[in-house]
Write an enzyme that holds these catalytic residues in place. Structure first.
Site, PDB file in Angstrom:
ATOM      1  N   LYS A 184    -102.574  -8.317  30.897  1.00  0.00           N
ATOM      2  CA  LYS A 184    -101.504  -7.601  30.198  1.00  0.00           C
ATOM      3  C   LYS A 184    -100.480  -7.026  31.167  1.00  0.00           C
ATOM      4  O   LYS A 184     -99.643  -6.216  30.792  1.00  0.00           O
ATOM      5  CB  LYS A 184    -102.101  -6.491  29.351  1.00  0.00           C
ATOM      6  CG  LYS A 184    -103.073  -7.018  28.314  1.00  0.00           C
ATOM      7  CD  LYS A 184    -103.596  -5.884  27.500  1.00  0.00           C
ATOM      8  CE  LYS A 184    -104.766  -6.332  26.660  1.00  0.00           C
ATOM      9  NZ  LYS A 184    -105.334  -5.194  25.932  1.00  0.00           N
ATOM     10  N   PRO A 211    -101.155  -3.806  23.885  1.00  0.00           N
ATOM     11  CA  PRO A 211    -100.671  -5.116  23.459  1.00  0.00           C
ATOM     12  C   PRO A 211    -101.766  -6.157  23.688  1.00  0.00           C
ATOM     13  O   PRO A 211    -102.682  -5.940  24.468  1.00  0.00           O
ATOM     14  CB  PRO A 211     -99.497  -5.365  24.399  1.00  0.00           C
ATOM     15  CG  PRO A 211     -99.837  -4.598  25.631  1.00  0.00           C
ATOM     16  CD  PRO A 211    -100.640  -3.405  25.187  1.00  0.00           C
ATOM     17  N   GLU A 212    -101.649  -7.254  22.995  1.00  0.00           N
ATOM     18  CA  GLU A 212    -102.565  -8.363  23.227  1.00  0.00           C
ATOM     19  C   GLU A 212    -101.957  -9.250  24.320  1.00  0.00           C
ATOM     20  O   GLU A 212    -100.739  -9.286  24.499  1.00  0.00           O
ATOM     21  CB  GLU A 212    -102.732  -9.171  21.940  1.00  0.00           C
ATOM     22  CG  GLU A 212    -103.099  -8.347  20.726  1.00  0.00           C
ATOM     23  CD  GLU A 212    -104.558  -7.916  20.688  1.00  0.00           C
ATOM     24  OE1 GLU A 212    -105.384  -8.559  21.344  1.00  0.00           O
ATOM     25  OE2 GLU A 212    -104.864  -6.926  20.010  1.00  0.00           O
ATOM     26  N   ARG A 255    -111.335   3.813  19.216  1.00  0.00           N
ATOM     27  CA  ARG A 255    -110.417   2.816  18.669  1.00  0.00           C
ATOM     28  C   ARG A 255    -110.757   2.530  17.210  1.00  0.00           C
ATOM     29  O   ARG A 255    -111.900   2.761  16.787  1.00  0.00           O
ATOM     30  CB  ARG A 255    -110.521   1.511  19.465  1.00  0.00           C
ATOM     31  CG  ARG A 255    -111.926   0.953  19.463  1.00  0.00           C
ATOM     32  CD  ARG A 255    -112.103  -0.110  20.498  1.00  0.00           C
ATOM     33  NE  ARG A 255    -111.802   0.347  21.849  1.00  0.00           N
ATOM     34  CZ  ARG A 255    -112.681   0.958  22.644  1.00  0.00           C
ATOM     35  NH1 ARG A 255    -113.911   1.177  22.215  1.00  0.00           N
ATOM     36  NH2 ARG A 255    -112.362   1.353  23.856  1.00  0.00           N
TER      37      ARG A 255
END
Ligand SMILES: [Zn+2]
Length: 282
Positions: A51, A2-3, A250
């Site tokens: 995060k 997640p950001e 990624r």
């Protein structure tokens, strides 16, 4: 991953539902804490750190959770049906008279003393959305290993906390460098760090990770998720590939015209192709 802005919003929602209230129900469905009973303790606050989510309770206890890829927290009103997934995916339940927070598929659920939080989050770099944001320190940490690819350095939460893959890709675009560019080669690392903070700030109260300022679907990002589509600045097809070695690699996206630096050969920018081969200098 997640950001940081998503985690910030989750923390705000949990804080609103729980803070100031005593827990009327509490259930941690992980073996280590199955018998821990938090019922009756007041929730002091729910705070994001990078995060990581930290729910603090009176009596000096903290519940640490992390969403990683699939985890999520949902908040339900009293009596409302839970809809976040099957019951066996529930990892944590925190209920007050105001609402019930249900944590689904959380890969990290850990109860610890509030005074021990540093053990969990002490390694993190300056938090882009934190009260202690320190751009000078963030730049110092980023440049400490100048030979790393920019995208990798931005994602390393020990450098600065809060950037996920969407922003890492978008930041490479706004800096005009490819994801493979060495971080030490960045023309203005201080400006990049400031842009990172602006991006997360602008999105912390809304979903979507919008980096272009354009909220229309399909126009919200410069390059991320736009393989083969025209670059909004120069109309060259956006290229896509992978950076890093599996399994820690990624997806990366870049404009072969607007972004300078090493990149794999781009033959045809088809989704998922772009070639994750040897970087090429330019
Ligand atoms: Zn372009």
């Amino acid at each position: 991953m997640p950001e940081g802005d998503s985690v910030y919003r989750v923390a705000a929602r949990l804080h609103e539902a729980l803070a100031g209230q005593p827990l009327t129900s509490a259930d941690l469905r992980v073996p280590a804490y199955a018998t821990a009973d938090l019922t009756g303790r007041r929730v002091l606050e729910v705070a994001p750190r990078g995060k990581h989510l930290l729910a603090r309770f009176e009596g000096g206890l903290t519940l640490h959770t992390h969403l990683r890829m699939d985890g999520r927290w949902e908040v339900y009103r009293p009596g409302e049906r839970w809809t976040g997934g099957p019951d066996w995916q529930v990892r944590a339940v925190l209920g007050t008279d105001r609402g019930t927070a249900v944590g689904y598929r959380l890969p990290v659920v850990e109860l610890l003393r509030t005074t021990d939080e540093q053990r969990i989050v002490g390694h993190l770099g300056p938090d882009l959305l934190g009260p202690d944001w320190d751009p000078v320190e963030a730049v110092r940490r980023l440049l400490a290993r100048p030979g790393r690819p920019v995208v990798e350095a931005l994602l390393d939460q020990r450098n600065l906390a809060g950037i996920g893959n969407v922003y890492a890709n978008e930041l490479c675009f706004v800096a005009g460098v490819t994801p493979w560019t060495e971080v030490g080669e960045l023309p203005h690392p201080d400006r990049l760090v400031e842009r990172a903070r602006q991006m997360l700030e602008a999105n912390k109260l809304r979903p979507g990770h919008i980096t272009t300022g354009d909220t229309r679907p399909g126009y919200q990002h410069w390059v991320y998720g736009r393989a083969g589509r025209p670059c909004p600045r120069c109309v060259t097809p956006v290229a896509a590939g992978r950076q890093g070695s599996p399994p820690r690699d990624r997806a990366v996206f870049w404009c072969p015209y607007c972004q300078r630096g090493p990149a794999p050969e781009v033959t045809a920018a088809r989704p998922g192709r772009g070639g994750a081969g040897r970087p090429r200098g330019r």
